[in-house]
Design an enzyme around this catalytic site. Structure first.
Site, PDB file in Angstrom:
ATOM      1  N   SER A   1       0.822  -1.211   0.000  1.00  0.00           N
ATOM      2  CA  SER A   1       0.000   0.000   0.000  1.00  0.00           C
ATOM      3  C   SER A   1       0.855   1.260   0.000  1.00  0.00           C
ATOM      4  O   SER A   1       1.829   1.372   0.745  1.00  0.00           O
ATOM      5  CB  SER A   1      -0.913   0.006   1.232  1.00  0.00           C
TER       6      SER A   1
ATOM      7  N   LYS B   1     -13.933  -2.876   2.940  1.00  0.00           N
ATOM      8  CA  LYS B   1     -14.754  -1.688   2.693  1.00  0.00           C
ATOM      9  C   LYS B   1     -16.229  -1.902   3.026  1.00  0.00           C
ATOM     10  O   LYS B   1     -16.913  -0.953   3.417  1.00  0.00           O
ATOM     11  CB  LYS B   1     -14.594  -1.233   1.236  1.00  0.00           C
TER      12      LYS B   1
ATOM     13  N   GLY C   1     -14.950  -4.131 -16.515  1.00  0.00           N
ATOM     14  CA  GLY C   1     -14.939  -4.815 -15.236  1.00  0.00           C
ATOM     15  C   GLY C   1     -16.195  -4.533 -14.443  1.00  0.00           C
ATOM     16  O   GLY C   1     -16.985  -3.637 -14.779  1.00  0.00           O
ATOM     17  N   ALA C   2     -16.374  -5.325 -13.358  1.00  0.00           N
ATOM     18  CA  ALA C   2     -17.615  -5.200 -12.585  1.00  0.00           C
ATOM     19  C   ALA C   2     -17.392  -5.470 -11.097  1.00  0.00           C
ATOM     20  O   ALA C   2     -18.294  -5.926 -10.413  1.00  0.00           O
ATOM     21  CB  ALA C   2     -18.659  -6.165 -13.134  1.00  0.00           C
ATOM     22  N   GLY C   3     -16.209  -5.167 -10.605  1.00  0.00           N
ATOM     23  CA  GLY C   3     -15.932  -5.391  -9.194  1.00  0.00           C
ATOM     24  C   GLY C   3     -16.302  -4.199  -8.336  1.00  0.00           C
ATOM     25  O   GLY C   3     -17.105  -3.346  -8.724  1.00  0.00           O
TER      26      GLY C   3
ATOM     27  N   ASP D   1     -13.323   7.501  -2.587  1.00  0.00           N
ATOM     28  CA  ASP D   1     -12.984   7.038  -3.933  1.00  0.00           C
ATOM     29  C   ASP D   1     -13.836   7.737  -4.984  1.00  0.00           C
ATOM     30  O   ASP D   1     -13.336   8.106  -6.057  1.00  0.00           O
ATOM     31  CB  ASP D   1     -13.195   5.526  -4.051  1.00  0.00           C
TER      32      ASP D   1
ATOM     33  N   GLY E   1      -4.114   5.283 -11.942  1.00  0.00           N
ATOM     34  CA  GLY E   1      -4.474   4.897 -10.594  1.00  0.00           C
ATOM     35  C   GLY E   1      -3.824   5.756  -9.522  1.00  0.00           C
ATOM     36  O   GLY E   1      -4.417   5.967  -8.461  1.00  0.00           O
TER      37      GLY E   1
ATOM     38  N   ASN F   1     -14.228   3.555   2.651  1.00  0.00           N
ATOM     39  CA  ASN F   1     -12.766   3.485   2.619  1.00  0.00           C
ATOM     40  C   ASN F   1     -12.125   4.448   3.617  1.00  0.00           C
ATOM     41  O   ASN F   1     -10.908   4.515   3.725  1.00  0.00           O
ATOM     42  CB  ASN F   1     -12.236   3.768   1.211  1.00  0.00           C
TER      43      ASN F   1
ATOM     44  N   TYR G   1      -2.018   1.390 -10.686  1.00  0.00           N
ATOM     45  CA  TYR G   1      -0.852   2.269 -10.595  1.00  0.00           C
ATOM     46  C   TYR G   1       0.459   1.499 -10.495  1.00  0.00           C
ATOM     47  O   TYR G   1       1.538   2.100 -10.583  1.00  0.00           O
ATOM     48  CB  TYR G   1      -0.980   3.244  -9.414  1.00  0.00           C
TER      49      TYR G   1
ATOM     50  N   THR H   1      -8.878  -0.688   2.703  1.00  0.00           N
ATOM     51  CA  THR H   1      -8.819  -1.230   1.352  1.00  0.00           C
ATOM     52  C   THR H   1      -9.448  -2.617   1.391  1.00  0.00           C
ATOM     53  O   THR H   1     -10.011  -3.040   2.401  1.00  0.00           O
ATOM     54  CB  THR H   1      -7.372  -1.236   0.832  1.00  0.00           C
TER      55      THR H   1
END
Length: 273
Positions: A16, A67, A127-129, A104, A237, A88, A216, A63
């Site tokens: 992190s 969350k 994506g779909a997270g 976020d 990112g 978060n 990132y 993270t």
């Protein structure tokens, strides 16, 4: 001198960048009595960790996978966080209350605004997270038309449509096999894990719009590099990470987070990896 404490929690947490960003902010703001650490905490260990925090704690960054797990442990949750069922940021008030927020979503908007991206007529999400739901919440504020989500399963498609209904966004879902079509959208937000979009790089159009790739490290991704080569606008990112951390610092310390100092610290840390 008594210390005022904050930290980031998650699992895995070793890589992190949050400590780098927050410590840079404290240094820039002259907050010598503040400290910021990282702790490896999973969902099972979260309740005991939070219960054991003393009055010297100002806040937490969270993270994955915490969350959503933290929500039952809080006294109140902001409308922004409630909208996506993801916290978060936790701030501890002087009277002992635990307040949850999501930086976020405004972080996504701030990163786009910094590059001159305001309203868009349509957008695509890869994506779909969990990050995709935050992307939809941000798009609810700036996208006037349809959002197309490219997903790998019927279950994920149903989830994205449900998020769209909840957030007031018109969501169309398309199978991942057609993900190259997404690249023609004026704004593309890639929320997928490392490597997932590499195969799309050769399909970047000549008149590329804006790509927001939430990764990132490693950076640039193959898609981001190809996008830049075509002359398109790329938001990365690190931009998101810094902007959401700026907001966290503001909430925890009561002073505006120093954007330039925090970004510079993040860039140095990534360059050293």
């Amino acid at each position: 001198m008594s210390r005022i404490r904050a930290a980031v929690l998650g699992s895995p947490i070793e890589h992190s960048l949050s400590p780098v960003l927050h410590r840079a902010a404290y240094q820039e703001l002259g907050l010598d009595d503040w400290s910021y650490d990282r702790f490896e905490v999973d969902e099972a260990g979260l309740p005991d960790f939070v219960a054991g925090l003393g009055r010297d704690w100002a806040g937490l960054s969270l993270t994955m996978p915490l969350k959503r797990a933290v929500i039952p442990l809080l006294d109140a949750v902001s409308d922004t966080a409630a909208a996506v069922e993801a916290v978060n940021t936790v701030v501890f008030t002087q009277d002992g209350r635990r307040l949850g927020d999501n930086t976020d979503i405004p972080g996504i908007l701030a990163a786009l605004q910094e590059r001159g991206i305001g309203k868009v007529p349509s957008a695509a999400v890869l994506g779909a997270g969990a990050t995709a739901s935050s992307a939809l919440a941000a798009l609810a504020r700036i996208c006037s038309g349809e959002v197309t989500a490219y997903v790998r399963s019927r279950g994920r498609a149903d989830e994205m449509k449900q998020w769209g209904e909840r957030l007031g966004v018109q969501v169309k879902t398309v199978d991942w096999a057609r993900a190259a079509e997404a690249l023609a959208a004026p704004l593309v937000i890639a929320t997928t894990p490392a490597g997932a979009t590499d195969a799309l790089a050769p399909a970047v159009p000549e008149a590329a719009g804006t790509l927001f790739d939430v990764l990132y490290d490693p950076w640039p991704t193959a898609l981001a590099a190809a996008w830049s080569a075509r002359g398109g606008t790329v938001v990365g990112g690190l931009d998101l990470l810094v902007h959401q951390a700026v907001l966290q610092v503001g909430q925890m310390t009561g002073r505006p987070g120093p954007l330039a100092a925090m970004r510079a610290a993040g860039e140095r840390a990534l360059a050293a990896r």
